[in-house]
Design an enzyme around this catalytic site. Structure first.
Site, PDB file in Angstrom:
ATOM      1  CE  LYS A  38      -0.383  -0.388   5.026  1.00  0.00           C
ATOM      2  NZ  LYS A  38      -1.263  -0.811   6.140  1.00  0.00           N
ATOM      3  CE1 TYR A  79       8.283  32.463   0.620  1.00  0.00           C
ATOM      4  CE2 TYR A  79       8.909  30.202   1.093  1.00  0.00           C
ATOM      5  CZ  TYR A  79       8.451  31.167   0.214  1.00  0.00           C
ATOM      6  OH  TYR A  79       8.173  30.819  -1.078  1.00  0.00           O
TER       7      TYR A  79
HETATM    8  C1  LIG Z   1      -0.513  -1.786   6.761  1.00  0.00           C
HETATM    9  C2  LIG Z   1      -1.041  -3.079   7.283  1.00  0.00           C
HETATM   10  C3  LIG Z   1      -0.163  -4.141   7.544  1.00  0.00           C
HETATM   11  C4  LIG Z   1       1.341  -4.025   7.422  1.00  0.00           C
HETATM   12  O1  LIG Z   1       1.888  -3.414   8.557  1.00  0.00           O
HETATM   13  P1  LIG Z   1       3.475  -3.347   8.804  1.00  0.00           P
HETATM   14  O2  LIG Z   1       3.598  -2.991  10.216  1.00  0.00           O
HETATM   15  O3  LIG Z   1       3.997  -2.305   7.888  1.00  0.00           O
HETATM   16  O4  LIG Z   1       4.014  -4.686   8.487  1.00  0.00           O
HETATM   17  C5  LIG Z   1      -0.713  -5.334   7.953  1.00  0.00           C
HETATM   18  N1  LIG Z   1      -2.050  -5.474   8.105  1.00  0.00           N
HETATM   19  C6  LIG Z   1      -2.914  -4.472   7.870  1.00  0.00           C
HETATM   20  C7  LIG Z   1      -4.375  -4.708   8.051  1.00  0.00           C
HETATM   21  C8  LIG Z   1      -2.440  -3.242   7.461  1.00  0.00           C
HETATM   22  O5  LIG Z   1      -3.300  -2.244   7.233  1.00  0.00           O
END
Ligand SMILES: *Cc1c(COP(=O)(O)O)cnc(C)c1O
Length: 380
Positions: free
Chosen positions: A36, A259
């Site tokens: 993601k 700035y």
């Molecule tokens: C983002 C996510 C993960 C991964 O988490 P990490 O700590 O980066 O490994 C696993 N499960 C769900 C439901 C997530 O949203």
């Protein structure tokens, strides 16, 4: 690459991290790679491609658009959405053969209709609420009957069931896991056998090897974003962010920068202007706190960070206009920037914008380039 400021991602280190994860897990445990947020800022296209060549088959994202993006890169990727898909887009799930997360009978019925229309059985994962109170089917007395109805739908196959841990402490995590396992047992008692069970993210995987079940969902550790919980795992950060100075200038004591003239030279000093800013995802709140590294020496940012540029104070030092300036890397770990910006490591890396070209190296050679704004993608 068309820009001095860019990200360098080391695919040998990605493989190294994956191997550490594989060694830690039972060989029958599926490793779901969490991709993601543009693979936590690392650039999803080539991270996915490389993980696929390394044998990873399950990719997890948060949203429908991310899932479609991956499917367009390679239709044979097995892509699961961990978040909610709105009802009016459920047809896209069927069109692109994506595995959605469901947590209600109503959505299952709708998805089943879409499946019927094209005579396809849709694989889904059910999300169960065990205490995080974000997303999931609540475990009410009716819950097993709801799952039974979903399971009976002709064009739905419940491939997986999962929950997400709050990671407060061991006892509350174990309580969540036991709640989950008791529900899975209750389903089994009414003959609903779901093949894949999963509860662990990166930290969960390290802390609870006895609860990997059939699958783990790993994001942070793949990218080498280690936490205190990394335990016995040997993990390396896989990304560096670098640039080159655009200009140098000498300022006299009392002169000001950026700035609001908020920064003033206390002594005569050498300044360099760097071509990155908060529009690249660098936290603007690192004003007066951030630093970069040149030739293994650290230099503080000077003045308010602009959208596209910032300045550093070199003091009495001089650096070449060709010098490599490290913004993130071994000298400036993400964890340190995260602490200074009062956020977490994921927030820092997943904010790194599409404007940054990403180059991917293997055995120190560039093998992929991803520069999406100008449609530049290449495989070497
Ligand atoms: C983002 C996510 C993960 C991964 O988490 P990490 O700590 O980066 O490994 C696993 N499960 C769900 C439901 C997530 O949203």
């Amino acid at each position: 690459m068309l820009r001095d400021t860019h990200l360098i991602i080391d695919l040998n280190d990605l493989e190294h991290n994956l191997n550490s994860i594989k060694t830690y897990c039972d060989k029958n445990t599926l490793i779901g790679a969490v991709l993601k947020a543009n693979a936590y800022g690392h650039g999803v296209k080539y991270i996915a491609k490389h993980l696929y060549t390394l044998g990873i088959r399950r990719f997890l994202v948060a949203t429908l658009i991310e899932a479609i993006e991956l499917k367009k890169h390679n239709a044979s990727y097995d892509v699961m959405i961990m978040g909610h898909t709105p009802d009016n887009y459920l047809n896209e799930i069927v069109k692109y053969q994506i595995v959605p997360t469901l947590f209600s009978l109503e959505q299952a019925i709708q998805l089943n209709e879409h499946g019927k229309n094209v005579d396809q059985v849709i694989r889904i994962h059910l999300k169960i609420e065990t205490g995080f109170n974000r997303l999931g089917l609540q475990i009410t007395p009716q819950a097993p009957a709801i799952v039974k109805e979903i399971n009976a739908l002709s064009h739905i196959e419940i491939e997986g069931i999962f929950t997400h841990l709050a990671l407060k402490d061991r006892s509350s995590d174990i309580k969540q896991i036991q709640t989950f396992q008791a529900f899975v047992k209750a389903l089994e008692r009414i003959n609903i056998i779901i093949p894949i069970h999963h509860v662990c993210d990166s930290i969960g995987m390290v802390l609870y090897p006895e609860y990997h079940m059939n699958m783990v969902r790993i994001g942070a550790l793949l990218y080498g974003l280690e936490s205190e919980e990394k335990g016995v795992l040997d993990i390396k950060p896989i990304m560096r962010m670098v640039t080159k100075p655009s200009q140098k200038k000498f300022l006299e004591k009392g002169e000001t920068i950026s700035y609001g003239h908020r920064w003033q030279a206390l002594e005569n000093t050498q300044i360099a202007t760097l071509p990155f800013g908060y529009a690249d995802g660098y936290p603007r709140q690192l004003y007066e706190k951030g630093f970069v590294s040149v030739n293994n020496k650290k230099y503080p940012l000077a003045g308010i960070i602009c959208m596209d540029q910032c300045m550093i104070d070199l003091g009495d030092d001089d650096i070449s206009l060709d010098a490599e300036v490290e913004i993130i890397g071994p000298q400036i770990p993400v964890s340190q920037l995260a602490n200074l910006a009062m956020t977490n490591k994921n927030d820092i890396v997943c904010s790194l914008s599409q404007r940054l070209p990403r180059v991917y190296t293997k055995n120190k050679q560039v093998i992929y380039l991803n520069n999406p704004l100008v449609g530049d993608h290449y495989d070497n």
